[in-house]
Design an enzyme around this catalytic site. Structure first.
Site, mmCIF file in Angstrom:
data_model
loop_
_atom_site.group_PDB
_atom_site.id
_atom_site.type_symbol
_atom_site.label_atom_id
_atom_site.label_comp_id
_atom_site.label_asym_id
_atom_site.label_seq_id
_atom_site.Cartn_x
_atom_site.Cartn_y
_atom_site.Cartn_z
ATOM 1 N N HIS A 10 20.233 42.642 23.884
ATOM 2 C CA HIS A 10 19.438 43.780 23.411
ATOM 3 C C HIS A 10 19.416 44.976 24.379
ATOM 4 O O HIS A 10 19.435 44.811 25.586
ATOM 5 C CB HIS A 10 17.991 43.332 23.137
ATOM 6 N N HIS B 121 35.654 49.038 28.491
ATOM 7 C CA HIS B 121 36.255 47.816 27.920
ATOM 8 C C HIS B 121 35.439 46.615 28.388
ATOM 9 O O HIS B 121 35.334 46.365 29.584
ATOM 10 C CB HIS B 121 37.711 47.684 28.382
HETATM 11 C C1 LIG Z 1 39.458 42.314 39.713
HETATM 12 C C2 LIG Z 1 40.903 42.577 39.390
HETATM 13 C C3 LIG Z 1 41.024 43.841 38.549
HETATM 14 C C4 LIG Z 1 41.589 42.800 40.744
HETATM 15 O O1 LIG Z 1 42.926 43.024 40.557
HETATM 16 P P1 LIG Z 1 43.790 43.723 41.729
HETATM 17 O O2 LIG Z 1 43.315 45.129 41.914
HETATM 18 O O3 LIG Z 1 45.231 43.514 41.401
HETATM 19 O O4 LIG Z 1 43.344 43.004 43.054
HETATM 20 P P2 LIG Z 1 43.931 41.723 43.801
HETATM 21 O O5 LIG Z 1 44.529 40.738 42.842
HETATM 22 O O6 LIG Z 1 44.782 42.254 44.922
HETATM 23 O O7 LIG Z 1 42.623 41.064 44.421
HETATM 24 C C5 LIG Z 1 41.836 41.679 45.434
HETATM 25 C C6 LIG Z 1 40.954 40.594 46.015
HETATM 26 O O8 LIG Z 1 40.003 40.179 45.028
HETATM 27 C C7 LIG Z 1 40.157 38.772 44.735
HETATM 28 N N1 LIG Z 1 40.019 38.621 43.282
HETATM 29 C C8 LIG Z 1 40.731 39.254 42.321
HETATM 30 N N2 LIG Z 1 40.287 38.892 41.110
HETATM 31 C C9 LIG Z 1 39.295 38.001 41.313
HETATM 32 C C10 LIG Z 1 38.457 37.280 40.449
HETATM 33 N N3 LIG Z 1 38.558 37.444 39.118
HETATM 34 N N4 LIG Z 1 37.504 36.497 40.978
HETATM 35 C C11 LIG Z 1 37.406 36.343 42.326
HETATM 36 N N5 LIG Z 1 38.175 37.004 43.214
HETATM 37 C C12 LIG Z 1 39.114 37.819 42.702
HETATM 38 C C13 LIG Z 1 41.568 38.421 45.201
HETATM 39 O O9 LIG Z 1 41.669 37.041 45.518
HETATM 40 C C14 LIG Z 1 41.693 39.321 46.405
HETATM 41 O O10 LIG Z 1 40.979 38.766 47.477
HETATM 42 P P3 LIG Z 1 41.575 38.774 48.995
HETATM 43 O O11 LIG Z 1 41.710 40.234 49.339
HETATM 44 O O12 LIG Z 1 40.526 38.044 49.782
HETATM 45 O O13 LIG Z 1 42.883 38.080 48.907
HETATM 46 C C15 LIG Z 1 41.569 41.410 38.603
HETATM 47 O O14 LIG Z 1 41.824 40.291 39.437
HETATM 48 C C16 LIG Z 1 40.714 40.931 37.427
HETATM 49 O O15 LIG Z 1 39.825 40.069 37.519
HETATM 50 N N6 LIG Z 1 41.001 41.557 36.266
HETATM 51 C C17 LIG Z 1 40.338 41.247 35.010
HETATM 52 C C18 LIG Z 1 41.288 40.501 34.081
HETATM 53 C C19 LIG Z 1 40.709 40.333 32.717
HETATM 54 O O16 LIG Z 1 39.521 40.219 32.520
HETATM 55 N N7 LIG Z 1 41.587 40.374 31.705
HETATM 56 C C20 LIG Z 1 41.170 40.376 30.313
HETATM 57 C C21 LIG Z 1 42.186 41.132 29.502
HETATM 58 S S1 LIG Z 1 41.607 41.555 27.886
#
Ligand SMILES: CC(C)(COP(=O)(O)OP(=O)(O)OC[C@H]1O[C@@H](n2cnc3c(N)ncnc32)[C@H](O)[C@@H]1OP(=O)(O)O)[C@@H](O)C(=O)NCCC(=O)NCCS
Length: 211
Positions: free
Chosen positions: A139, A148
């Site tokens: 709510h 998104h």
């Molecule tokens: C957060 C996110 C955008 C980061 O992506 P990125 O910019 O490429 O960053 P990186 O993969 O280099 O990660 C950076 C740090 O965050 C950590 N990290 C990334 N995603 C994480 C997650 N979901 N949970 C916990 N830690 C995460 C990585 O391990 C890394 O840590 P480190 O520096 O200690 O090694 C991505 O991992 C994510 O979660 N995207 C969402 C995906 C999603 O929901 N998709 C649905 C599609 S409809």
């Protein structure tokens, strides 16, 4: 009877295919899909060329559906929306028939609500935002423009989401929290404190990893 105008779907990627499924399910006529690297048809719908083919149609004879997903940033999706709005076109609001929406929800132009999503009473969803598959918006949440909310994410009551923010798959934002403009909440994160503009937060509880 209020007949729906035919639609042109912008883009032929994964998000667009989910939208095309909703369009066909709802019986909304689809003129075609715009796509650069084109297969001849997407499902049974023709690919009609690149985005500029839309300009061959007058703004009052068609509706548009924005098929661009997030792809790392909201930028391209927002850019396409703003470009065609400036030229006078309208974007359809699309809601999958299995979504559950309170009657007291305000959805702005171009909002897309996917299968199994729940949006509760008093929520406002800004232009061109996506509430993706099975997301749960409780709510009185206020969601900005070009946002998104990824599959399975949960917003508890009274959450505010800034423009162009992204809430990752399965993330949870507890009640009353604000997420800043352009910020990203990682998949699976649990947000228990306000998040400023332009940062990425990850983990449980969520912490800032990138500015
Ligand atoms: C957060 C996110 C955008 C980061 O992506 P990125 O910019 O490429 O960053 P990186 O993969 O280099 O990660 C950076 C740090 O965050 C950590 N990290 C990334 N995603 C994480 C997650 N979901 N949970 C916990 N830690 C995460 C990585 O391990 C890394 O840590 P480190 O520096 O200690 O090694 C991505 O991992 C994510 O979660 N995207 C969402 C995906 C999603 O929901 N998709 C649905 C599609 S409809």
């Amino acid at each position: 009877m209020n007949k729906k105008l035919p639609v042109i779907l912008i883009g032929g990627g994964g998000h667009a295919r989910v939208l095309l499924d909703v369009l066909l399910l709802c019986g909304i006529p689809v003129i075609g899909v715009t796509e650069k690297e084109k297969p001849a048809v997407l499902f049974s719908v023709p690919v009609i060329g690149e985005d500029d083919v839309i300009l061959d149609y007058s703004a009052n004879e068609i509706m548009l559906v924005n098929g661009l997903g997030f792809a790392g940033t909201a930028g391209k999706r927002a850019q396409i929306y703003d470009f065609f709005k400036e030229k006078g076109y309208y974007f359809e609001v699309l809601v999958h028939p299995s979504a559950v929406l309170s009657q007291m929800v305000h959805m702005a132009e171009g909002v897309q609500v996917m299968a199994g999503a729940v949006v509760q009473v008093g929520c406002r969803i800004g232009e061109n935002s996506v509430i993706n598959t099975r997301a749960s918006i409780d709510h009185d949440c206020i969601i900005g423009r070009h946002v998104h909310i990824a599959p399975g994410a949960i917003l508890a009551g009274g959450v505010k989401i800034g423009n162009k923010a992204y809430i990752g798959a399965g993330a949870t934002v507890i009640q009353g929290i604000s997420i800043g403009n352009n910020s990203i909440v990682a998949a699976g994160a649990v947000v228990v404190r306000d998040v400023p503009d332009n940062v990425t937060v990850v983990g449980v509880p969520a912490r800032v990893v990138q500015k």
